[in-house]
Design an enzyme around this catalytic site. Structure first.
Site, PDB file in Angstrom:
ATOM      1  N   ASP A 247       1.230  -0.885  -0.520  1.00  0.00           N
ATOM      2  CA  ASP A 247      -0.248   0.004   0.042  1.00  0.00           C
ATOM      3  C   ASP A 247       0.432   0.905  -0.409  1.00  0.00           C
ATOM      4  O   ASP A 247       2.223   1.366   0.141  1.00  0.00           O
ATOM      5  CB  ASP A 247      -1.186   0.159   1.299  1.00  0.00           C
ATOM      6  N   HIS A 301      -3.199   4.582  -3.729  1.00  0.00           N
ATOM      7  CA  HIS A 301      -2.679   3.640  -2.650  1.00  0.00           C
ATOM      8  C   HIS A 301      -1.459   2.766  -2.780  1.00  0.00           C
ATOM      9  O   HIS A 301      -0.782   1.784  -3.301  1.00  0.00           O
ATOM     10  CB  HIS A 301      -3.710   2.221  -2.280  1.00  0.00           C
ATOM     11  N   GLU A 372     -10.543   3.948  -3.705  1.00  0.00           N
ATOM     12  CA  GLU A 372     -10.316   5.560  -3.320  1.00  0.00           C
ATOM     13  C   GLU A 372      -9.116   6.408  -4.060  1.00  0.00           C
ATOM     14  O   GLU A 372      -8.129   6.616  -3.943  1.00  0.00           O
ATOM     15  CB  GLU A 372      -9.164   5.610  -2.005  1.00  0.00           C
TER      16      GLU A 372
END
Ligand SMILES: *[C@@H]1O[C@H](CO)[C@@H](O)[C@H](O)[C@H]1NC(C)=O
Ligand SMILES: *[C@@H]1O[C@H](CO)[C@@H](O)[C@H](O)[C@H]1NC(C)=O
Ligand SMILES: *[C@@H]1O[C@H](CO)[C@@H](O)[C@H](O)[C@H]1NC(C)=O
Length: 591
Positions: A247, A301, A372
């Protein structure tokens, strides 16, 4: 009234005389409501007495102590045989050396699991002889959404021995059968183990994708923790370990073709997974009926691990890395997002896929992340906006979505390329998985991600209509119900904790487009010191939901669930407590 009472009393006296075994210890009985209760005065007129609660639980209720509950026929006798686990004999009938070897390993794991149930001395001088025969008829070792995991298990006992007969198509079905067999065995208050002397179970899972996601980037998890997770998953017949291995925070995974990723991305030399570690984990998982699904999240990420582009002349592979103030550039610190307009980034992504395809099985696929994406990061990066304008894009949301979906489509091409080269005999291109996001909104998704190639893992509340909408449009989905299966909730912000009942009662509407589901253990607020108690036994509740999708609620499952939790403890897992011990010992008294 008086005479009826007398009759019952008389009957109980008679029963007491018929009890065999260890005299004093046989005080447990199974009631008509399927509760195991301690009944020292023999108040219930039931002919059979058991030496312990676990002994009683083996056959009390339709499913006894089997977790998750079988979906086909299930009958379990309440007679026992006593045996010595060291002396169980195995006979494997399998079509190839590889499948035979697999089942031999399964036998070894099975014995080591049941040894852990021994209460006193496992060794027994004169136990019943146990002969186990496993017959497998498929040569395939492949484990994916088409694998047949069904099995039948039967136990019968004659004057000379107890015969256990396991039949399955694949090795994975047989493996599950051994797991069920271990649920028909318990420790004895004297030496050796007890096993149900007769049973018949026909079983197969309802959903093919039954997973646990573990995040090892926010906080690193040692290999020991991952193996324990795999052990507990195997005990629960869960079959997908979704490894959220990297991540923005850290990149612990070794990619042999691009060592910089780990060198710049791991928290330290100790916080790493070498290629050998990964290969060993995949093998360890396979033997336990589990596939490892590696996620390389992007374009969002991603940050730490990708910083070295400029110094090696490759330009910015990622942008906004560790930018502050973070709220301007990402949803969570540290910031970072891959640079979708740098071709070098795509070359590196392809090298990552080469590495992953090499360590994974031929049928295995990849999770591309894809959630996201924070548009202001890209939109505040001159290098990106300038290139967009130069190539004829405007700076509208739609343009950014195009950029984002191109990222996935280009990577998909690389993934296909890698697989065609490494596995030339592959029948058709493999589907990949992405998270639900703005890009997967049902009204726009068809513009960006083809349904034939992209499986959507949704992380929305149970009352959200997106699942239905995506399926109607032809997309396959995997459910990670946010308000039930997010195991990290309850530890940050205003999120509530979901107890095992909530996890269990997350009903799934059967639909061929639902491949299954996953519970998610994001690791911002958990590390090796507490992760087992955070995942277990709750993931086990999801395991029964995914294997059996019962129409009933957790209430009917609880006594079996408590026994399942004890089994995890015996196997060296540290699951959280779910109720006071008194309530476990006094079944039905804490409803
Ligand atoms: C267990 O039982 C066996 C056979 O009765 C005996 O030989 C052995 O010494 C015992 N082990 C222990 C630790 O008591
Ligand atoms: C394998 O087993 C299945 C289920 O018992 C059966 O339907 C099938 O015919 C068997 N195949 C072979 C090749 O024996
Ligand atoms: C990107 O930034 C430009 C200029 O600041 C702005 O006009 C545009 O609306 C932004 N685009 C998005 C999708 O926010």
């Amino acid at each position: 009234m008086q005479s009826i009472k007398f009759l019952i009393f008389f009957q109980i006296i008679l029963l007491c005389h018929s009890i065999r075994g260890d005299g004093d210890s046989n005080k447990w009985a199974c009631t008509s409501l399927d509760l195991c209760i301690l009944d020292p005065a023999s108040n219930i007129g039931d002919a059979i007495r058991f030496e312990s609660q676990h002994d009683c639980r083996l056959s009390c209720g339709r499913y006894g102590a089997i977790w998750p509950m079988p979906t086909g026929d299930c009958s379990i006798s309440n007679e026992r045989v006593r045996f010595d686990p060291w002396k169980v004999r195995f006979n494997v009938v399998a079509p190839t050396a590889a499948t035979t070897q697999f089942i031999r390993e399964t036998n070894r794991i099975f014995v080591s699991n049941i040894l852990k149930e021994c209460v006193r001395n496992c060794t027994l001088d004169k136990g019943k002889e146990i002969l186990v025969k496993a017959t497998i008829n498929s040569t395939s070792l492949s484990l994916d959404w088409n694998t047949d995991e069904s099995y039948t298990l039967s136990i019968r006992t004659t004057a000379t021995a107890t015969f256990v007969d396991i039949k399955s198509v694949t090795v994975y079905g047989a493996r599950h059968a051994f797991e069920t067999l271990s649920n028909l065995i318990t420790g004895s208050v004297s030496n050796g183990l007890l096993m149900t002397q007769a049973a018949r179970v026909i079983d197969r899972p309802i959903f093919m994708h039954r997973g646990v996601l573990l995040d090892t980037s926010r906080n690193y998890m040692p290999l020991r923790i991952i193996r324990n997770t795999l052990d507990a998953m195997a005990a629960s017949k869960l079959n997908v370990f979704h490894w959220h291995v990297v991540d923005t925070h850290s990149f612990p995974l070794e990619i042999t073709r691009v060592p910089e990723l780990q060198r710049f991305g791991a928290y330290s030399n100790e916080h790493t997974y070498s290629r050998t570690d990964t290969q060993n984990l995949i093998k360890y998982a396979r033997l336990r009926g589990i596939r490892v699904l590696i996620e390389i999240d992007g374009p969002s990420h991603a940050g730490n691990g990708w910083q070295w582009g400029p110094m090696s002349g490759m330009g910015n592979l990622a942008v906004c890395i560790n930018n502050t103030p973070w709220r301007q550039y990402c949803v969570q610190p540290p910031c970072g997002q891959l640079n979708p307009l740098n071709d070098n980034m795509y070359s590196i992504m392809k090298e990552i896929y080469e590495d992953i395809a090499e360590v994974g099985a031929p049928e295995e696929t990849i999770h591309m992340g894809g959630d996201e994406v924070y548009i202001p990061c890209w939109n505040n990066t001159k290098e990106i906006t300038q290139k967009m304008i130069d190539t004829g894009y405007d700076l509208s949301m739609k343009s950014f979505f195009k950029l984002w979906s191109n990222f996935h489509l280009k990577n998909l091409e690389s993934w296909d390329d890698v697989n065609q080269r490494q596995y030339p005999r592959l029948q058709s291109p493999k589907s990949v998985i992405v998270w639900s996001s703005h890009l997967t909104e049902p009204n726009i998704i068809e513009e960006f991600l083809p349904k034939e190639r992209f499986i959507i893992q949704t992380w929305v509340d149970s009352d959200d209509t997106i699942n239905q909408d995506l399926m109607k449009r032809g997309y396959n989905i995997i459910l990670s119900t946010k308000n039930a299966w997010y195991l990290d909730h309850g530890f940050w912000g205003r999120t509530p904790y979901y107890n095992w009942a909530t996890v269990y009662n997350n009903r799934i509407e059967p639909n061929t487009k639902v491949l299954g589901g996953e519970v998610c253990m994001w690791s911002e607020y958990v590390d090796q010191n507490s992760v087992e108690a955070r995942i277990w036994p709750r993931a086990g509740a999801a395991a029964e939901r995914l294997w059996s999708n019962p129409k009933t609620s957790n209430i009917l499952a609880q006594t079996r669930f408590y026994r399942y939790r004890d089994r995890l403890i015996a196997r060296g897992i540290r699951p959280d407590a779910v109720i006071p011990k008194w309530c476990v010992l006094n079944e039905g008294q804490c409803l």
